[in-house]
Write a protein that holds these residues in place. Sequence first.
Motif, short mmCIF file in Angstrom:
data_model
loop_
_atom_site.label_atom_id
_atom_site.label_comp_id
_atom_site.label_asym_id
_atom_site.label_seq_id
_atom_site.Cartn_x
_atom_site.Cartn_y
_atom_site.Cartn_z
N TRP A 79 1.08 -1.75 0.59
CA TRP A 79 -0.15 -0.15 0.18
C TRP A 79 0.63 1.51 -0.68
O TRP A 79 0.65 2.27 -0.67
N ARG B 44 -4.59 -3.09 -5.61
CA ARG B 44 -4.58 -1.22 -4.18
C ARG B 44 -5.57 -2.23 -3.50
O ARG B 44 -5.61 -1.76 -2.95
N ALA C 232 -4.14 -3.76 -1.54
CA ALA C 232 -3.42 -3.54 0.17
C ALA C 232 -3.76 -2.54 0.70
O ALA C 232 -2.89 -2.04 1.06
N ALA C 233 -4.93 -2.04 0.22
CA ALA C 233 -6.46 -1.11 0.86
C ALA C 233 -6.76 -1.75 2.05
O ALA C 233 -6.60 -2.23 2.29
#
Lengths: 632, 215
Positions: free
Chosen positions: A172, A247, A250-251
Motif C-alpha cells: 500500500w 490496490r 493492499a488497501a
Amino acid sequence: MAAGVATWLPFARAAAVGWLPLAKKTMPKPPLDKKSRNDEILFVNVSGLRFQTWKNTLDRYPDTLLGSSEKEFFFNEDTQEYFFDRDPEMFRQILNFYRTGKLHYPRQECIQAFDEELAFYGIVPDIIGDCCMEEYRDRKKENQERLAEDTEAEMATDTPLPPDSTSRERLWRAFENPHTSTMALVFYYVTGFFIAVSVIANVVETVPCRPLKGSKRDLPCGEKFSLAFFCMDTACVLIFTFEYLMRLFAAPSRCKFMRSVMSVIDVVAIMPYYIGLVMPENEDVSGAFVTLRVFRVFRIFKFSRHSQGLRILGYTLKSCASELGFLLFSLTMAIIIFATVMFYAEKGTKGTNFTSIPASFWYTIVTMTTLGYGDMVPNTIAGKIFGSICSLSGVLVIALPVPVIVSNFSRIYHQNQRADKMRAQQKVRLARIRLAKKGTTNAFLNYKEEGGFQDRDSDSALCLKNRSSFEHQHHHLLHCLEKTTNHEFTDELTYSEMCMTESVGYRTSRSTSISSQQGVATSCCPRRAKRRAIRLANSTVSVSRGSIQELDTLQVHKSSAGPQSRSSLNARTEDLKLNCEDRDFTAAIISIPTPPANTPDESLPPSPAIPGILRNSRAISYTHEAFKISSL
Amino acid sequence: MGAVVGTLTMQTRQRRPSRDKIDDELELSIVCHRPEGLEQLEAQTNFSKKELQVLYRGFKNECPCGAVNEETFKQIYSQFFPHGDASTYAHYLFNAFDSSQNGSIKFEDFVTALSILLRGTTTEKLQWTFNLYDINRDGYISKEEMTDIVKAIYDMMGRYTYPALKTDTLKQHVDAFFRKMDKNRDGVVTLDEFIHSCQEDENIMRSLQLFENVI
C-alpha cells in the motif's frame, strides 16, 4: 476571572451593604488581609531594558510567572529589581497584556519565538485579542504546515517502515508513495505509460487510414488494424486490472477504497472491455456497446493520480460548485426567455428553422455565447430585433458572472476559511468562558467543602489551599449572599439528586393516606414519573414500589456550626422529642433549614409529610437552629 | 469574445480598492469625562488621597472614557455571580449609584457611593440602602418594590440552590421584612421606620461594620 474585575470587587463588596436589612442570617466575618495593601512600583529589567510597573498590575493574573511568586526566583538583591534574560521587545507585549488585559501579536516577530516567550511567562496564547488573533492563527497554521511538510518529506525519503510490517502494508505504501522504492517507481511509470498508450490508441483508431486494396472507402485505422488495436487494448486492460486488484488487496480499508473517486474511475475505465468481451456480436446491442467504448476515455482521468495539478483543479471546481450552479441557472433563465420570444417572433415565417421552443434553444445559446454559427437566423424584423437584443444581453449575462464568480470564489474561499476559524475560535472561547465560570462556581463550592467558613484564627486554617486574597474576598461575598437569602449554592448533580428524593418523599407521604394533605407546590423540579428505589447514603429507608410507608420515626438533628462529615451525622441521630412547649414544627416551612454543606443528598421530604406525623402543628417560624428531618 | 470582455472587466475591478471604508470610522467621537480635582474629592469623601489614587487608577483602567454605562456595569457585576443572573439587581444598583440619573456612573458618583458605604455613618448607610430599595424614589418602599428587589437577589442565587427555591419563598421573605420594618402597618415603609427598625436589630448593626476594611 478577568483581571480587571479585581478592581471592581471592593465595589461589589461595598454594595453588599444593600443586602443587610434583608438578611435572614448574620453575615460571616470578612477575610483578614494578612499583608498591608500598599501599592509599590516594581522594577523589571529585561536584558538591560528597564520597565517599571505597579505591583497590582502584575498581580492581576496570578497564574502567570510575573503574577505569582515565581518571579521571586529572578529577583536580584543587589539591584533590587527582577532580571530576565529574555527578549526586551517581546516583553513589551507581555507587559501590555498585564496593563490592558489584551495580548497583541506583533506582526514582524517570528511566531515560534513569540510562542516560546509566552510559554516562558506562563501566558496561554488563547488570550490574544481579536485584533491580532487571526494573524496569529494564520501564521501558526502556516508554520505548522511547513513543519509538517518538512517532517513528511524527511519521513518519505527515510523509509521508516517498521520492520515487522506486513507485505500488504508495504504494498500500500508503495502504491501511495511511489518514491519510496525503485520497484514502486518503475510500476508508477509503467502504468503512466500504458495510460498514455491506451488513450492514444483510442484516439488513433478513429483516424482514417488508407483503404484496403480494391476498396474506395476510407477506413478508420481501428478497423484496418483491428487485431493490433485489440491486442494493445487487451494489454492495457490487463495492466489496469492487475493494478486495481493489487490496490484493492493492499488497501487498509477496502470499503473506503472502493468508494473513493480514483477507484471508481479505474473501474469505469476497464469495465467496457469486459462487457464487450462477454457481450455477443449482436446488431441490437452493439449500439449500446459502442456507447460503452466512450467510457474508455475516462482512462485519461487516471492521470490525476500522477498529477497534483489535476487534483487541485478538481477540488477547485468542487468547491465553487455553487457559483457555477448559479451561473448555469441564470443562463437557463435567459435562454428560456429568449427562445420563447424568438419562437413566437418567427412563427409566421414559412420554412423557418425555429420549429419549436426547444429548437430555438440552440439558436439562443449560439447567439448568447457570441458563437453565431449561422445555421439558424431570424427572418422577420421582430425576430431580428429580438435576436440582436439576445446577442447583446448574452455578452452581459455571460461576461458579468464570470469575473464575479472568480472574485466571489476567491472572496468566499477566504471568507470560509475565516468563518471556520472564527467559529472554531468562538467555540474555544465559549468553552473557555464556560470552564472559567464553572471553575469559579466550583471554586466556591470546594471552598465551602474544605471548611473555608471556619474561624480563621484556628490552626486548621492552614490546611486550606493557598488562595489569593481576591478569592477569599470573592467567596466571602458569595457567602454573604447565601446568608441573605438563607439558601445555599449547590451544583447541578446534588440539586437533581435532591429533587429526586423530594419527589419520592412526596409519593411516600401520599401513600400513607394522610388526611391533612397540603398541596405544596414543589416547583423546583418536575415530578418524576417513575419511582426508583433510591439508596440514600445515611438514612435507612428504602422506598419500595407501591408499599405504604409509615413515617414512624422522625430524626431530628441539631447540627452544630461547622460542617460535618456524613458518618458523624449518622452517629448523631436522636429520637424525636416533641417539645411542644418551646418549638413547634410548621406545616409550611417558611425558611428551609440549612443543613451542613456536605450532605445535600439527604432526603428532605416536603411539608406534606410533616402534618401526617405532627397532628398538633402550629404555624410558627423558627430562627436559629438548623434541623434536618429525614424520613424512615 | 465574451470571455475577453469578462477578463478585462475583472482586471479593472481588481484595480479599484475600497476607499469608502476608511471614511466612516473617523466619525466616531468619543466623549471623555474627567473627574474633579483630587483635593475636591478628598474633601467631599471620606477617603484619603492615596486611596483615591488607587481607586481612580483601577476605574480609569476599566473605563478609559471616564464613565460606566449600564450595560458594562451589568456585565462587570455579573462576573461576580456566575451561578445566577445578576442583571436585574445590577440594574437597581446602577440606579442607586447613578445619583444624577443620566445613565452613566462617573468617577465622582462611584467614589461618593463607596465613601458612604465604606466610611459613612450607619445612618448614611441605611439611607443609601433605603434609596436602593425605593425604586421609584417616592420616599416609600412598597411591597411591590420590595418583591422586585428580593426577586432580583434570589435571581443571583441561580437555579441550583440548597434547599430548592419554592414559589412562596419570595413572598414569605418580603412578608417577614415588612413585619419587621413596617411599624404602623400601613403597607409601606418610610425612611424613618426603616432606620429605626434597623437600629433596633443587633445583627444588622453589627454587620454594617463588616465592610469597613474593603479598601
